[in-house]
Write a protein that holds these residues in place. Structure first.
Motif, PDB file in Angstrom:
ATOM      1  N   GLN A 133      69.491  25.874  37.916  1.00 23.70           N
ATOM      2  CA  GLN A 133      70.262  25.062  36.966  1.00 23.70           C
ATOM      3  C   GLN A 133      69.524  23.753  36.677  1.00 23.70           C
ATOM      4  O   GLN A 133      69.420  23.320  35.526  1.00 23.70           O
ATOM      5  CB  GLN A 133      71.635  24.764  37.557  1.00 23.70           C
ATOM      6  N   ALA A 134      68.962  23.130  37.728  1.00 25.92           N
ATOM      7  CA  ALA A 134      68.224  21.872  37.545  1.00 25.92           C
ATOM      8  C   ALA A 134      67.035  22.086  36.617  1.00 25.92           C
ATOM      9  O   ALA A 134      66.761  21.270  35.738  1.00 25.92           O
ATOM     10  CB  ALA A 134      67.758  21.344  38.894  1.00 25.92           C
ATOM     11  N   GLY A 135      66.337  23.224  36.819  1.00 27.51           N
ATOM     12  CA  GLY A 135      65.186  23.533  35.964  1.00 27.51           C
ATOM     13  C   GLY A 135      65.600  23.701  34.516  1.00 27.51           C
ATOM     14  O   GLY A 135      64.919  23.209  33.600  1.00 27.51           O
ATOM     15  N   LEU A 136      66.735  24.363  34.301  1.00 22.67           N
ATOM     16  CA  LEU A 136      67.223  24.563  32.927  1.00 22.67           C
ATOM     17  C   LEU A 136      67.589  23.232  32.287  1.00 22.67           C
ATOM     18  O   LEU A 136      67.289  22.988  31.118  1.00 22.67           O
ATOM     19  CB  LEU A 136      68.450  25.488  32.928  1.00 22.67           C
ATOM     20  N   TYR A 137      68.253  22.373  33.064  1.00 18.89           N
ATOM     21  CA  TYR A 137      68.608  21.042  32.551  1.00 18.89           C
ATOM     22  C   TYR A 137      67.352  20.328  32.087  1.00 18.89           C
ATOM     23  O   TYR A 137      67.282  19.790  30.987  1.00 18.89           O
ATOM     24  CB  TYR A 137      69.276  20.220  33.657  1.00 18.89           C
ATOM     25  N   LEU A 138      66.353  20.313  32.983  1.00 10.82           N
ATOM     26  CA  LEU A 138      65.088  19.635  32.699  1.00 10.82           C
ATOM     27  C   LEU A 138      64.478  20.166  31.414  1.00 10.82           C
ATOM     28  O   LEU A 138      64.070  19.410  30.522  1.00 10.82           O
ATOM     29  CB  LEU A 138      64.141  19.864  33.881  1.00 10.82           C
ATOM     30  N   LEU A 139      64.453  21.491  31.297  1.00 13.92           N
ATOM     31  CA  LEU A 139      63.807  22.131  30.156  1.00 13.92           C
ATOM     32  C   LEU A 139      64.543  21.828  28.857  1.00 13.92           C
ATOM     33  O   LEU A 139      63.954  21.394  27.868  1.00 13.92           O
ATOM     34  CB  LEU A 139      63.762  23.641  30.393  1.00 13.92           C
ATOM     35  N   PRO A 200      68.711  13.148  38.043  1.00 10.38           N
ATOM     36  CA  PRO A 200      69.192  13.279  39.426  1.00 10.38           C
ATOM     37  C   PRO A 200      69.232  14.741  39.863  1.00 10.38           C
ATOM     38  O   PRO A 200      68.877  15.057  41.002  1.00 10.38           O
ATOM     39  CB  PRO A 200      70.612  12.709  39.370  1.00 10.38           C
ATOM     40  N   LYS A 201      69.616  15.622  38.956  1.00  6.34           N
ATOM     41  CA  LYS A 201      69.654  17.051  39.282  1.00  6.34           C
ATOM     42  C   LYS A 201      68.273  17.540  39.687  1.00  6.34           C
ATOM     43  O   LYS A 201      68.095  18.150  40.736  1.00  6.34           O
ATOM     44  CB  LYS A 201      70.135  17.849  38.070  1.00  6.34           C
ATOM     45  N   ALA A 202      67.283  17.251  38.833  1.00  6.28           N
ATOM     46  CA  ALA A 202      65.922  17.724  39.102  1.00  6.28           C
ATOM     47  C   ALA A 202      65.406  17.151  40.413  1.00  6.28           C
ATOM     48  O   ALA A 202      64.794  17.857  41.208  1.00  6.28           O
ATOM     49  CB  ALA A 202      65.001  17.337  37.954  1.00  6.28           C
TER      50      ALA A 202
END
Length: 441
Positions: A133-139, A200-202
């Motif tokens: 999920q963090a990766g998707l947010y970042l992307l 923060p997620k990443a």
């Protein structure tokens, strides 16, 4: 070429530390390049270096060296460390090219492609299942705003028939849409308050090396882009630049308050990055001499300081298998020497002299108060609260009774002290050479 030729080295057996030593050598060679302070130098193949690029490339190489040093566990456990090294090399190559491109399209290309190795770091070596999920947010945060930037660059190219950044100082555009298209990508990358949620997620999901490169370099890509692009938009920035300043200063105060609610050490450090970047954005948007200087200095200072703090929280994580402040406490009883390092990096984070953060913040405060007296209140709050959450993190993790649930415990080793020293020393020694930055701007 140096980096490309090193890539096969990553896949040889027992070459983990050799790669790091070669990066040290590269750093040494790069530092000794003859830099012309006023102009672009070392020009070839649409790549070139001026003072901003030079500092940020140096920071990139340095943080990459320290990433390898901090990730010894991967080597010990034989956890795909060859791929990890290859990934770090690839990322460093992308960052080097981003900072030294003179062609705006090449800059865009490498700016975006540095996202991929970072995402692989988070997805491949992260700790929790939420890393996807963090990766998707970042992307998606980054991709959503980078298409307008892409279109904006080509609009300017059609208009001007050049993409060379040096030529941009002869341009002046007064179009709101173009202005937004060109700077939003950088504001999200910084990240500005309201579009900061991916950070923060990443950070929390990333391995230590991912956190270091995210805090150390990725946030600086946005600042670097703004420094380069704002030259074209001086007219319109006078009219609507105050919006970004207001959002960043208010956001800085909110995020600083939010830091006091964090129980995860990494999360707290990540949120403090957002507060610092708020100051950087608002300093740049004032469009004055002090602001540009201060934001550049704070970016470099923050890159070293934040990266060092992530290393510290990771040292606790490797021992306790937790980053919670409820479990990481009373560390002074167990590792008193490490408490000194916590202290040193915490005071640098709250901008105490002689760190670069101090110098940068002084200049930013100067620029913002000269822009408007009203900003004084927000700056007071941000400065006070940044000292507050740094002390909060320090006192909660170092003081108090230590956790009786500890079964076994190993003390810190020389590699970790060296790692911290190499973060702290440049952060506090570079203040001697501050005149280079002043001259450039």
């Amino acid at each position: 070429m140096f980096l490309l030729m090193m890539m096969p080295l990553c896949f040889m057996k027992k070459m983990f530390w050799l790669v790091q030593m070669m990066l040290f050598l590269m750093m040494f060679l790069f530092m000794n390049l003859s830099m012309n302070v006023m102009f672009y130098s070392n020009l070839s193949y649409m790549l070139g270096c001026d003072m901003i690029s030079f500092g940020l490339i140096m920071l990139s190489i340095w943080v990459s060296i320290l990433m390898i040093m901090a990730s010894e566990n991967l080597y010990k456990e034989n956890y795909y460390y060859e791929l990890f090294l290859f990934n770090v090399m690839l990322l460093l190559l992308m960052l080097y090219l981003t900072f030294s491109s003179m062609n705006m399209f090449m800059f865009y290309l490498f700016f975006e492609s540095s996202l991929i190795p970072t995402m692989i770091l988070i997805l491949g070596w992260g700790y929790q299942p939420e890393r996807i999920q963090a990766g998707l947010y970042l992307l998606f945060y980054t991709l959503f705003v980078s298409l307008p930037l892409f279109l904006g660059i080509f609009y300017i190219f059609n208009n001007m028939n050049t993409m060379i950044m040096y030529m941009y100082k002869f341009l002046s555009y007064d179009y709101v849409m173009l202005y937004l298209a060109m700077i939003m990508a950088f504001l999200v990358k910084m990240p500005m308050y309201f579009v900061h949620l991916w950070l923060p997620k990443a950070h929390v999901e990333a391995p230590i090396s991912g956190s270091m490169i995210l805090a150390g370099i990725m946030l600086k890509l946005g600042g670097y882009g703004l420094l380069r692009v704002l030259i074209m938009f001086q007219e319109i920035n006078k009219k609507i630049g105050f919006i970004w300043i207001v959002i960043s200063l208010l956001g800085g105060v909110y995020i600083s308050l939010k830091c006091f609610c964090q129980v995860d050490m990494k999360s707290l450090i990540a949120y403090s990055s957002v507060a610092h970047m708020g100051l950087v954005i608002s300093g740049m948007m004032t469009m004055n001499y002090w602001g540009f200087m201060g934001s550049y200095l704070l970016m470099i200072g923050h890159g070293l300081c934040s990266s060092g703090m992530f290393c510290l929280s990771n040292m606790n994580y490797e021992r306790f298998m937790s980053r919670s402040l409820f479990i990481n406490k009373g560390m002074m009883n167990l590792m008193p020497t490490l408490s000194l390092w916590w202290f040193m990096l915490m005071i640098s984070n709250m901008a105490a002299p002689p760190s670069m953060n101090f110098w940068g913040e002084v200049e930013l405060i100067n620029s913002l108060i000269s822009w408007s007296r009203m900003s004084m209140f927000m700056l007071m709050m941000i400065s006070f609260l940044s000292a507050g959450y740094s002390l909060y993190l320090y006192s909660y993790s170092q003081h108090g009774e230590y956790n009786l649930g500890l079964y076994s415990f190993y003390l810190s080793c020389s590699r970790e002290y060296l790692l911290l020293l190499l973060h702290w020393l440049p952060l506090n020694i570079l203040i001697m050479k501050i005149d280079y930055v002043m001259v450039w701007f």
